[in-house]
Enzyme design. Structure first.
Site, PDB file in Angstrom:
ATOM      1  N   SER A  43       0.812  -1.217   0.000  1.00 26.40           N
ATOM      2  CA  SER A  43       0.000   0.000   0.000  1.00 26.40           C
ATOM      3  C   SER A  43       0.847   1.269   0.000  1.00 26.40           C
ATOM      4  CB  SER A  43      -0.929  -0.003   1.224  1.00 26.40           C
ATOM      5  OG  SER A  43      -1.820  -1.094   1.166  1.00 26.40           O
ATOM      6  N   CYS A  53      -1.216  -6.011   3.543  1.00 24.02           N
ATOM      7  CA  CYS A  53      -2.588  -5.595   3.841  1.00 24.02           C
ATOM      8  C   CYS A  53      -3.601  -6.253   2.920  1.00 24.02           C
ATOM      9  CB  CYS A  53      -2.713  -4.078   3.755  1.00 24.02           C
ATOM     10  SG  CYS A  53      -4.391  -3.486   4.099  1.00 24.02           S
ATOM     11  N   CYS A  97      -4.774  -7.244   6.415  1.00 29.24           N
ATOM     12  CA  CYS A  97      -6.010  -6.547   6.774  1.00 29.24           C
ATOM     13  C   CYS A  97      -7.238  -7.025   6.014  1.00 29.24           C
ATOM     14  CB  CYS A  97      -5.856  -5.041   6.535  1.00 29.24           C
ATOM     15  SG  CYS A  97      -4.266  -4.349   6.995  1.00 29.24           S
ATOM     16  N   LYS A 140      -8.133 -10.850   6.382  1.00 32.96           N
ATOM     17  CA  LYS A 140      -8.448 -11.050   7.794  1.00 32.96           C
ATOM     18  C   LYS A 140      -9.826 -10.485   8.122  1.00 32.96           C
ATOM     19  CE  LYS A 140      -7.297  -8.009  10.695  1.00 32.96           C
ATOM     20  NZ  LYS A 140      -6.478  -7.029  11.444  1.00 32.96           N
ATOM     21  N   TYR A 170      -2.319  -8.504  19.063  1.00 33.72           N
ATOM     22  CA  TYR A 170      -3.607  -8.364  18.387  1.00 33.72           C
ATOM     23  C   TYR A 170      -3.809  -9.411  17.300  1.00 33.72           C
ATOM     24  CZ  TYR A 170      -1.456  -5.924  14.401  1.00 33.72           C
ATOM     25  OH  TYR A 170      -0.713  -5.613  13.297  1.00 33.72           O
ATOM     26  N   GLU A 188      -7.011 -11.757  17.437  1.00 34.14           N
ATOM     27  CA  GLU A 188      -7.958 -11.677  16.323  1.00 34.14           C
ATOM     28  C   GLU A 188      -8.198 -13.051  15.710  1.00 34.14           C
ATOM     29  OE1 GLU A 188      -7.239  -7.128  14.657  1.00 34.14           O
ATOM     30  OE2 GLU A 188      -6.076  -8.769  13.818  1.00 34.14           O
ATOM     31  N   ARG A 217       2.652 -15.966  27.166  1.00 37.40           N
ATOM     32  CA  ARG A 217       3.592 -16.041  28.279  1.00 37.40           C
ATOM     33  C   ARG A 217       3.447 -14.897  29.267  1.00 37.40           C
ATOM     34  NH1 ARG A 217       9.236 -14.786  25.006  1.00 37.40           N
ATOM     35  NH2 ARG A 217       8.764 -12.624  24.446  1.00 37.40           N
ATOM     36  N   HIS A 225     -29.620   8.762  20.592  1.00 36.11           N
ATOM     37  CA  HIS A 225     -30.287   7.746  21.423  1.00 36.11           C
ATOM     38  C   HIS A 225     -31.304   6.967  20.606  1.00 36.11           C
ATOM     39  CE1 HIS A 225     -31.810   6.043  25.156  1.00 36.11           C
ATOM     40  NE2 HIS A 225     -33.042   6.298  24.726  1.00 36.11           N
ATOM     41  N   GLU A 227     -23.565   6.626  22.626  1.00 33.11           N
ATOM     42  CA  GLU A 227     -23.999   7.833  23.336  1.00 33.11           C
ATOM     43  C   GLU A 227     -23.343   7.950  24.709  1.00 33.11           C
ATOM     44  OE1 GLU A 227     -28.122   7.922  24.983  1.00 33.11           O
ATOM     45  OE2 GLU A 227     -28.297   5.980  23.981  1.00 33.11           O
TER      46      GLU A 227
END
Length: 479
Positions: free
Chosen positions: A15, A44, A49, A52, A179, A183, A200, A462, A467
């Protein structure tokens, strides 16, 4: 006539490299070439990305039938067809790679499907035997996942290999707590795989806000992921062998050789852990780190400074110690995110080809972790902020309306870290479905320097989960 073949030669078709090449050629009128040894789109688009996130989407449907029944729909549980999904996934990645190639061609960039290395400060040598000179060279070769240094580590998969599986394993052991590990633990669990995860450290997602990662850890375990912290792998081997052949060598540059060959788990694999367990899994997945793709490129011979992990050292303008050579993206190991690599590529073009020296702003970058539930974050964690200055913490955790009605245990978290002195929001952390979408918008306010009172003045939408970000009136604690 220029003394060089090209004004710019870009090494790497991910990219960042593609964006820099396109803009330099299309907007700045430079004569540009780009070399990529593998697939265009980089980590990516091809093995990160994009695939995934499509797997995240696929995995989230597992819980929908039960939720739908709670809302009155007569829907039966289904089964996941990996072959059908993978065929469509592969077709989508092929389409996206074609888009990248078309964009480069449309911008007038000459492309080479070859591996490139540097011969000198202005010369690039391709694996085809061709050599070209360029006034400027931009290295955008990205990074790759690495296996730990242990016997038989080649039996385990890395993230690149997931997208090439011929079939899903029935059981998998994931090693790591970052992550990527978390994921894929959620993804594979959602697709019907029995997931065990070893980390660990004391808690997963090190470096993120403690309260947020605690909630994610609890949620993962409630969903059925067998998470063991303070646990690591001691040894592994084929379940029916005590010893196997040594590790397969990795490519020096680009993703692992195994990626093109590993189309299924190497299991069954016997694993011995530090907690005393010795179990057999269909597959072992290492998510234990990544390394910049800077090996065997002739960089050190030219005097480029490399960090211990192979990252190319650059200044604020992405320039190396060799004035004609620049580097962007994961190969510099600054902030390893696709949008950051793109920003760095744009800043490079502004600096070098548009006469507008532009530093890359690496401060207050929003990001998301696509666990289930998602985690969106920007700015300082509570722990980082309280070490820096006195802060107020505004936080709420609750079951959202949709989950409460369906009588599920899912909880969300909304958290703001506020400077006591300036009232600025120093950090915003959201654990909730769609947190990635929320943090993109909250990130604008935080980047602009919004205060807690700015948030308070914003009228709530709402009924929504988000909110709560503008309705938290009193701090839960000061630190």
């Amino acid at each position: 006539m220029s003394e060089f073949d090209y004004d710019l030669f870009v090494i790497g078709g991910g990219s960042g490299g593609v964006r820099a090449a396109r803009v330099a050629a299309g907007e700045a009128g430079a004569k540009v070439a780009l070399a990529e040894e593998d697939r265009y789109g980089g980590t990516c688009v091809i093995r990160g990305c994009v695939p995934k996130k499509l797997m995240v989407f696929a995995s989230e449907y597992a819980a929908m039938p039960a939720d739908a029944r709670a809302y009155g729909w007569d829907i039966a549980d289904g089964s996941f067809d990996w072959d059908r999904f993978k065929a469509k996934l592969d077709a989508e990645l092929d389409r996206l790679e074609g888009v990248y190639r078309k964009l480069l061609k449309g911008s007038g960039v000459e492309t080479f499907d070859a591996r490139a290395r540097l011969k000198d400060a202005h010369t690039v040598e391709l694996s085809t035997g061709e050599t070209f000179t360029a006034k400027h060279i931009l290295i955008a070769t990205g990074g790759r996942p690495v296996r730990p240094d242990m016997p038989n580590a080649h039996l385990g998969m890395v993230s690149d290999d997931i997208f090439h599986l011929k079939e899903l394993p029935k059981t998998v052991l994931i090693i790591g707590g970052g992550y990527i590990a978390c994921e894929f633990a959620c993804i594979l669990h959602g697709l019907g795989v029995e997931v065990t995860q070893y980390y660990r450290g004391a808690q997963i997602l090190r470096g993120f806000d403690d309260e947020a990662r605690g909630l994610i850890s609890d949620s993962m375990q409630e969903r059925g992921i067998k998470l063991h912290v303070g646990t690591d792998i001691v040894e592994m081997c084929h379940a029916d062998h005590e010893k196997v052949a040594g590790p397969v060598e990795e490519r020096q540059y680009g993703h692992d050789d195994l990626t093109d060959e590993a189309h299924g788990p190497e299991g069954p694999i016997r694993v011995k852990a530090t907690n005393g367990e010795e179990l057999v899994y269909d597959a072992v997945f290492f998510a234990t780190g990544r390394r910049p793709n800077s090996d065997d490129m002739g960089l050190e011979e030219l005097g480029l400074a490399l960090a211990r992990n192979g990252a190319i050292e650059v200044d604020d303008y992405s320039q190396t110690k060799v004035p004609s050579i620049y580097a962007i993206g994961d190969v510099t190991d600054r902030v390893n995110l696709t949008p950051v690599a793109i920003r760095e590529g744009m800043a490079f073009v502004e600096t070098v080809f548009k006469g507008n020296p532009t530093k890359v702003d690496h401060e207050l970058i929003p990001s998301a972790v696509f666990t289930q539930p998602e985690f969106g974050t920007i700015g300082l964690t509570e722990e980082q902020a309280r070490d820096q200055e006195p802060v107020e913490v505004y936080c709420t955790s609750f079951r959202p309306m949709q989950s409460a009605f369906a009588e599920t245990t899912d909880r969300v978290l909304m958290k703001l870290i506020v400077s006591q002195e300036t009232r600025k929001v120093l950090g915003c952390h959201i654990v909730a479905p769609g947190a990635g979408e929320m943090i993109q918008l909250a990130g604008i306010a935080v980047k602009m320097g919004a205060t807690k009172e700015d948030f308070d003045r914003t009228v709530a939408v709402h009924p929504t989960m988000s909110e709560e970000i503008v309705t938290m009136r009193n701090p839960v604690r000061k630190a």
